[in-house]
Write a protein that holds these residues in place. Structure first.
Motif, mmCIF file in Angstrom:
data_model
loop_
_atom_site.group_PDB
_atom_site.id
_atom_site.type_symbol
_atom_site.label_atom_id
_atom_site.label_comp_id
_atom_site.label_asym_id
_atom_site.label_seq_id
_atom_site.Cartn_x
_atom_site.Cartn_y
_atom_site.Cartn_z
ATOM 1 N N SER A 113 0.850 -1.192 0.000
ATOM 2 C CA SER A 113 0.000 0.000 0.000
ATOM 3 C C SER A 113 0.887 1.244 0.000
ATOM 4 O O SER A 113 1.962 1.263 0.609
ATOM 5 N N ALA A 114 0.434 2.279 -0.692
ATOM 6 C CA ALA A 114 1.275 3.456 -0.893
ATOM 7 C C ALA A 114 0.484 4.734 -0.687
ATOM 8 O O ALA A 114 -0.743 4.770 -0.887
ATOM 9 N N SER A 115 1.203 5.766 -0.302
ATOM 10 C CA SER A 115 0.654 7.117 -0.205
ATOM 11 C C SER A 115 1.538 8.034 -1.031
ATOM 12 O O SER A 115 2.758 7.912 -1.006
ATOM 13 N N VAL A 116 0.909 8.939 -1.767
ATOM 14 C CA VAL A 116 1.650 9.920 -2.559
ATOM 15 C C VAL A 116 1.433 11.289 -1.938
ATOM 16 O O VAL A 116 0.294 11.730 -1.763
ATOM 17 N N VAL A 117 2.525 11.963 -1.598
ATOM 18 C CA VAL A 117 2.476 13.303 -1.017
ATOM 19 C C VAL A 117 2.936 14.312 -2.066
ATOM 20 O O VAL A 117 4.016 14.168 -2.647
ATOM 21 N N VAL A 118 2.107 15.321 -2.298
ATOM 22 C CA VAL A 118 2.445 16.405 -3.226
ATOM 23 C C VAL A 118 2.373 17.711 -2.447
ATOM 24 O O VAL A 118 1.299 18.140 -2.037
ATOM 25 N N ALA A 119 3.523 18.332 -2.238
ATOM 26 C CA ALA A 119 3.553 19.645 -1.592
ATOM 27 C C ALA A 119 3.429 20.719 -2.668
ATOM 28 O O ALA A 119 4.023 20.617 -3.748
ATOM 29 N N THR A 120 2.661 21.764 -2.365
ATOM 30 C CA THR A 120 2.405 22.789 -3.381
ATOM 31 C C THR A 120 2.187 24.133 -2.701
ATOM 32 O O THR A 120 1.895 24.200 -1.499
ATOM 33 N N ARG A 121 2.306 25.188 -3.501
ATOM 34 C CA ARG A 121 2.029 26.535 -2.988
ATOM 35 C C ARG A 121 1.605 27.434 -4.138
ATOM 36 O O ARG A 121 2.413 27.786 -4.989
ATOM 37 N N GLU A 122 0.335 27.756 -4.194
ATOM 38 C CA GLU A 122 -0.204 28.734 -5.136
ATOM 39 C C GLU A 122 0.089 28.396 -6.599
ATOM 40 O O GLU A 122 0.424 29.270 -7.388
ATOM 41 N N ARG A 123 -0.044 27.115 -6.950
ATOM 42 C CA ARG A 123 0.155 26.707 -8.348
ATOM 43 C C ARG A 123 -0.948 25.718 -8.718
ATOM 44 O O ARG A 123 -0.680 24.588 -9.130
ATOM 45 N N ASN A 149 1.317 24.452 1.284
ATOM 46 C CA ASN A 149 2.364 25.017 2.129
ATOM 47 C C ASN A 149 2.283 26.540 2.189
ATOM 48 O O ASN A 149 2.463 27.215 1.173
ATOM 49 N N ALA A 150 2.010 27.061 3.374
ATOM 50 C CA ALA A 150 1.949 28.502 3.627
ATOM 51 C C ALA A 150 1.105 29.220 2.580
ATOM 52 O O ALA A 150 1.563 30.170 1.942
ATOM 53 N N PRO A 151 -0.144 28.802 2.391
ATOM 54 C CA PRO A 151 -0.960 29.417 1.330
ATOM 55 C C PRO A 151 -1.327 30.859 1.664
ATOM 56 O O PRO A 151 -1.496 31.220 2.836
ATOM 57 N N VAL A 152 -1.466 31.657 0.609
ATOM 58 C CA VAL A 152 -1.941 33.040 0.779
ATOM 59 C C VAL A 152 -3.348 33.198 0.219
ATOM 60 O O VAL A 152 -3.992 34.225 0.450
ATOM 61 N N ARG A 167 -11.260 11.785 -3.463
ATOM 62 C CA ARG A 167 -10.152 11.050 -4.071
ATOM 63 C C ARG A 167 -8.793 11.594 -3.643
ATOM 64 O O ARG A 167 -7.779 10.895 -3.739
ATOM 65 N N VAL A 168 -8.743 12.832 -3.195
ATOM 66 C CA VAL A 168 -7.500 13.469 -2.774
ATOM 67 C C VAL A 168 -7.729 14.128 -1.422
ATOM 68 O O VAL A 168 -8.719 14.832 -1.233
ATOM 69 N N ARG A 169 -6.821 13.885 -0.459
ATOM 70 C CA ARG A 169 -6.930 14.531 0.840
ATOM 71 C C ARG A 169 -6.142 15.841 0.848
ATOM 72 O O ARG A 169 -5.036 15.915 0.307
ATOM 73 N N TYR A 170 -6.702 16.837 1.455
ATOM 74 C CA TYR A 170 -6.077 18.157 1.556
ATOM 75 C C TYR A 170 -5.579 18.385 2.982
ATOM 76 O O TYR A 170 -6.308 18.145 3.951
ATOM 77 N N VAL A 171 -4.323 18.821 3.096
ATOM 78 C CA VAL A 171 -3.726 19.156 4.387
ATOM 79 C C VAL A 171 -3.057 20.517 4.242
ATOM 80 O O VAL A 171 -2.384 20.779 3.238
ATOM 81 N N CYS A 172 -3.218 21.383 5.227
ATOM 82 C CA CYS A 172 -2.586 22.699 5.192
ATOM 83 C C CYS A 172 -1.419 22.728 6.181
ATOM 84 O O CYS A 172 -1.551 22.311 7.333
ATOM 85 N N GLU A 173 -0.273 23.227 5.715
ATOM 86 C CA GLU A 173 0.895 23.438 6.574
ATOM 87 C C GLU A 173 1.250 24.925 6.515
ATOM 88 O O GLU A 173 1.750 25.407 5.505
ATOM 89 N N PRO A 174 0.989 25.683 7.587
ATOM 90 C CA PRO A 174 1.170 27.130 7.524
ATOM 91 C C PRO A 174 2.618 27.600 7.520
ATOM 92 O O PRO A 174 2.898 28.726 7.079
ATOM 93 N N VAL A 175 3.546 26.787 8.001
ATOM 94 C CA VAL A 175 4.955 27.201 8.055
ATOM 95 C C VAL A 175 5.619 26.905 6.713
ATOM 96 O O VAL A 175 5.567 25.768 6.239
ATOM 97 N N PRO A 176 6.248 27.897 6.071
ATOM 98 C CA PRO A 176 6.839 27.656 4.752
ATOM 99 C C PRO A 176 8.071 26.760 4.827
ATOM 100 O O PRO A 176 8.809 26.768 5.810
ATOM 101 N N GLY A 177 8.267 25.983 3.766
ATOM 102 C CA GLY A 177 9.423 25.103 3.670
ATOM 103 C C GLY A 177 9.023 23.748 3.128
ATOM 104 O O GLY A 177 8.061 23.138 3.611
#
Length: 462
Positions: A113-123, A149-152, A167-177
């Protein structure tokens, strides 16, 4: 003063030369079956399929960068020239058959079983393209987690909720990086293997299966990486980057085992850039969690500028786990498009390299003796990384299945193949080499500044 003027004049000449680089079409050519040396030179096009790269137009005359497949499996790249009025399929198929024959692939075990993580910011536009390709994966059991990541704005959240729903889970991370975002994704996933990719890729339908299946076959495997090829070669920046290797690591599978250091890698494991890149990597989830994930003071979006993926590779190897490079696990990457992008990238890569090394020594001081023993060779390696590279043939370490010059009519062995390491189709500008060296000098300082910055938001580096 005179030296500064000379450098400026040289940079202007380099930019003029850079702007003269023409576009190259990107294509995939699928040859049927597993035929090898016996079909070299034949012009038969029966069963051959030619299609443009992701989002590209139909192939016409001119220069074409080609991924060659055998029955769907990637086996090599070439640069072909299709004359006016010629059939692209016939021309490129003839060249493709000049690539060396490949051993048939071994049957794959059922992937975990696998999980795919895609980090993104305003794209959001790029992210949608990436998610569409990820949802088309043939893996039997996987989930997708988007880390905003750190969305505006709310654009990313709205895209995920409106178009992809459950189909896709959304997670917010407020600290940039980037490393911080990846750690947030790591904490949220459920799969036995966690894969990471970027929002500017298009994943091949078999990417996730090919990347994760080795974990089922090897209990000692801690990390896997895959092949990264250019989705487009439309601008001078994209062509220049790919002609000097891009992100490709070749078409030969390889396992790196800390118990048996490779004889051809005297700096192992500190030359982590040879193992792969963050746009195409996977880890056994339990192993990555056990080492603390990625150092949050590394990566894009921090003062360290990069190095988070390299840190992850070395931390896993330092725990005695193996790393597997799997070229059948393919993603198409949208390279940066402008000269200014390349300047930023060159400086960031230099900074990320020395920042990740600093992070490794800070977090694993037991590695210091091994690191010091490799310093003389490391300095020579660093000089090679930042050397001004001319437009001559490479050193035989190319990623193209046929080596430098494969499939270039009239080019011979000296002609370059975009995607082959050091094929050097175009000269590498001194300006970019200088920026990379400056970045390498800055990297340790940037990492320490990033560690201090983390404390202001209540985080600590690993």
């Amino acid at each position: 003063m005179a030296g500064g003027r000379r450098a400026q004049q040289e940079t202007r000449r380099e930019i003029e030369q850079f702007l003269s680089i023409g576009p190259v079409q990107v294509a995939e050519l699928d040859l049927p079956g597993a035929r090898g040396a016996e079909d070299r030179g034949t012009a038969d096009t029966e069963g051959v399929e030619l299609r443009p790269g992701p989002g590209g137009a139909p192939i016409t005359s001119g220069s074409v960068f080609v991924l060659v497949r055998r029955a769907g499996r990637p086996v090599g790249t070439l640069l072909g020239q299709v004359p006016d009025g010629a059939d692209p399929v016939a021309v490129l198929a003839g060249l493709a058959r000049e690539l060396p024959p490949q051993a048939p692939p071994e049957p794959l075990p059922v992937p975990p079983s696998a999980s795919v993580v895609v980090a993104t910011r305003e794209r959001a536009g790029r992210l949608a393209r990436a998610l569409d390709s990820l949802l088309a994966q043939d893996h039997p059991d996987f989930e997708i987690v988007v880390v905003d990541n750190a969305p505006v704005t709310e654009e990313t959240r709205e895209l995920v909720e409106r178009k992809y729903g459950e189909r896709v889970r959304y997670v917010c991370e407020p600290v940039p990086g980037l490393a911080i975002a990846h750690n947030r994704g790591l904490a949220a996933v459920h799969g036995r293997v966690v894969a990471f990719t970027d929002d500017d890729v298009v994943a091949d339908p078999r990417w996730l299966t090919e990347l994760t299946a080795p974990f089922a076959a090897d209990p000692g495997l801690g990390c896997a990486t895959g092949l990264i090829l250019p989705a487009r070669l439309r601008t001078p920046a994209q062509v220049l980057l790919e002609s000097h290797g891009g992100f490709a690591k070749g078409f030969a599978p390889r396992t790196y085992d800390p118990a048996r250091p490779p004889a051809d890698e005297p700096l192992f494991p500190f030359t982590a850039g040879r193992f792969g890149s963050g746009a195409n990597m996977a880890f056994r989830t339990s192993v990555l969690r056990a080492v603390g994930g990625f150092d949050p003071a590394t990566g894009a979006g921090t003062r360290a500028r990069g190095g988070d993926d390299l840190y992850g590779f070395v931390r896993v190897l330092a725990e005695g786990r193996r790393l597997r490079y799997t070229p059948s696990a393919l993603v198409w990457h949208h390279h940066r498009e402008t000269w200014r992008d390349l300047e930023t990238q060159a400086y960031g890569y230099g900074a990320g390299l020395t920042a990740y090394l600093t992070a490794i020594l800070v977090n694993r001081p037991a590695l210091l003796p091994a690191f010091l023993a490799r310093v003389p060779g490391g300095l020579a390696h660093a000089r090679g990384l930042t050397a001004v590279r001319g437009p001559e043939a490479g050193d035989g370490a190319g990623a193209a299945g046929g080596g430098a010059g494969a499939g270039v009519p009239g080019g011979g062995a000296g002609a370059g193949v975009p995607g082959g390491h050091d094929s050097r189709t175009h000269p590498w500008p001194r300006r970019l080499s200088r920026l990379q060296r400056r970045g390498m000098l800055y990297g340790p300082v940037g990492y320490l500044r990033a560690r201090r910055a983390l404390r202001t938001v209540g985080l600590e580096a690993r």
